[in-house]
Design an enzyme around this catalytic site. Structure first.
Site, mmCIF file in Angstrom:
data_model
loop_
_atom_site.group_PDB
_atom_site.id
_atom_site.type_symbol
_atom_site.label_atom_id
_atom_site.label_comp_id
_atom_site.label_asym_id
_atom_site.label_seq_id
_atom_site.Cartn_x
_atom_site.Cartn_y
_atom_site.Cartn_z
ATOM 1 N N ARG A 90 10.468 -118.487 -32.202
ATOM 2 C CA ARG A 90 10.258 -118.427 -30.748
ATOM 3 C C ARG A 90 9.917 -119.806 -30.220
ATOM 4 N NH1 ARG A 90 6.755 -114.394 -27.155
ATOM 5 N NH2 ARG A 90 6.639 -115.660 -25.272
ATOM 6 N N ARG A 100 13.720 -114.455 -25.266
ATOM 7 C CA ARG A 100 12.933 -114.840 -26.429
ATOM 8 C C ARG A 100 13.402 -114.132 -27.688
ATOM 9 N NH1 ARG A 100 8.411 -112.890 -23.724
ATOM 10 N NH2 ARG A 100 8.958 -114.402 -22.148
HETATM 11 N N1 ROI Z 1 12.496 -106.811 -20.334
HETATM 12 C C1 ROI Z 1 12.723 -105.888 -21.282
HETATM 13 N N2 ROI Z 1 13.634 -104.928 -21.039
HETATM 14 N N3 ROI Z 1 12.081 -105.879 -22.474
HETATM 15 C C2 ROI Z 1 11.154 -106.836 -22.767
HETATM 16 O O1 ROI Z 1 10.563 -106.811 -23.882
HETATM 17 C C3 ROI Z 1 10.873 -107.820 -21.802
HETATM 18 N N4 ROI Z 1 9.944 -108.786 -22.033
HETATM 19 C C4 ROI Z 1 9.656 -109.696 -21.123
HETATM 20 C C5 ROI Z 1 10.300 -109.711 -19.762
HETATM 21 C C6 ROI Z 1 10.940 -111.058 -19.537
HETATM 22 C C7 ROI Z 1 9.232 -109.423 -18.737
HETATM 23 N N5 ROI Z 1 11.331 -108.704 -19.618
HETATM 24 C C8 ROI Z 1 11.567 -107.782 -20.584
HETATM 25 O O2 ROI Z 1 8.733 -110.589 -21.389
#
Ligand code: ROI
Length: 170
Positions: A90, A100
């Site tokens: 990461r 990420r």
């Molecule tokens: N959106 C989804 N669908 N799943 C995630 O784990 C996730 N994690 C994030 C942000 C960028 C808010 N959007 C996400 O950190």
């Protein structure tokens, strides 16, 4: 220091990835978490496919939730999770909400309410995020989220937002 009097606490971790083979990232992270000293896996949800929340110019995510029992204090657990995120490549960006390889969120730590500069528990987004609530409900349908409500009540107010189980992906 060996603290033989530390209590074992049930904690919940949200896992997410949208880069570099997300399903494999999640499966690998599960193994790495279970190998942390002072952590034992209790349950692991199915893997879910979910469209990005936040900026849409990024790939879809794979998400899951894991419950553990741990005798690590919350900040030690957080540091161990961050080490796994970093080991899995990461790259931390200054921007929030970007793609990420691996995101590990400490969602709940026992019944505790924690407000520290680096750590808010329950995770502040928990009640609005389908990709957290649905897998969490799968492994803990009777869960009470401290300071908020029980999981079933949160779930009925949370649209599915395109979340789908990954078929036979475990
Ligand atoms: N959106 C989804 N669908 N799943 C995630 O784990 C996730 N994690 C994030 C942000 C960028 C808010 N959007 C996400 O950190």
């Amino acid at each position: 220091m060996i603290n033989s009097t530390a209590e074992w606490v049930t904690a919940y971790i949200g896992l997410g990835s949208n880069l570099a083979n997300p399903a494999e990232q999640i499966k690998f992270a599960r193994i790495a978490i279970a190998q942390i000293i002072g952590v034992k896996e209790l349950a692991f949800s199915d893997l879910y496919h979910s469209p990005p929340m936040g900026p849409q110019d990024q790939p879809d995510y794979v998400n899951a939730v894991m419950s553990i029992t741990t005798d690590l204090p919350p900040l030690d657990l957080l540091r161990s999770l961050q080490r796994i995120e970093n080991d899995q490549g990461r790259i931390r960006k200054d921007q929030r909400w970007v793609a990420r390889t691996l995101d590990l969120d400490l969602l709940l730590y026992g019944e505790q309410l924690i407000e520290l500069p680096d750590l808010s528990v329950p995770h502040p987004g928990i009640a609005e995020r389908a990709f957290v609530l649905y897998p969490l409900y799968e492994i803990a349908p009777n869960l009470l989220i401290p300071g908020k409500a029980n999981i079933a009540d949160l779930l009925v107010h949370c649209p599915v937002n395109g979340l789908k189980k990954l078929a036979a992906e475990r």
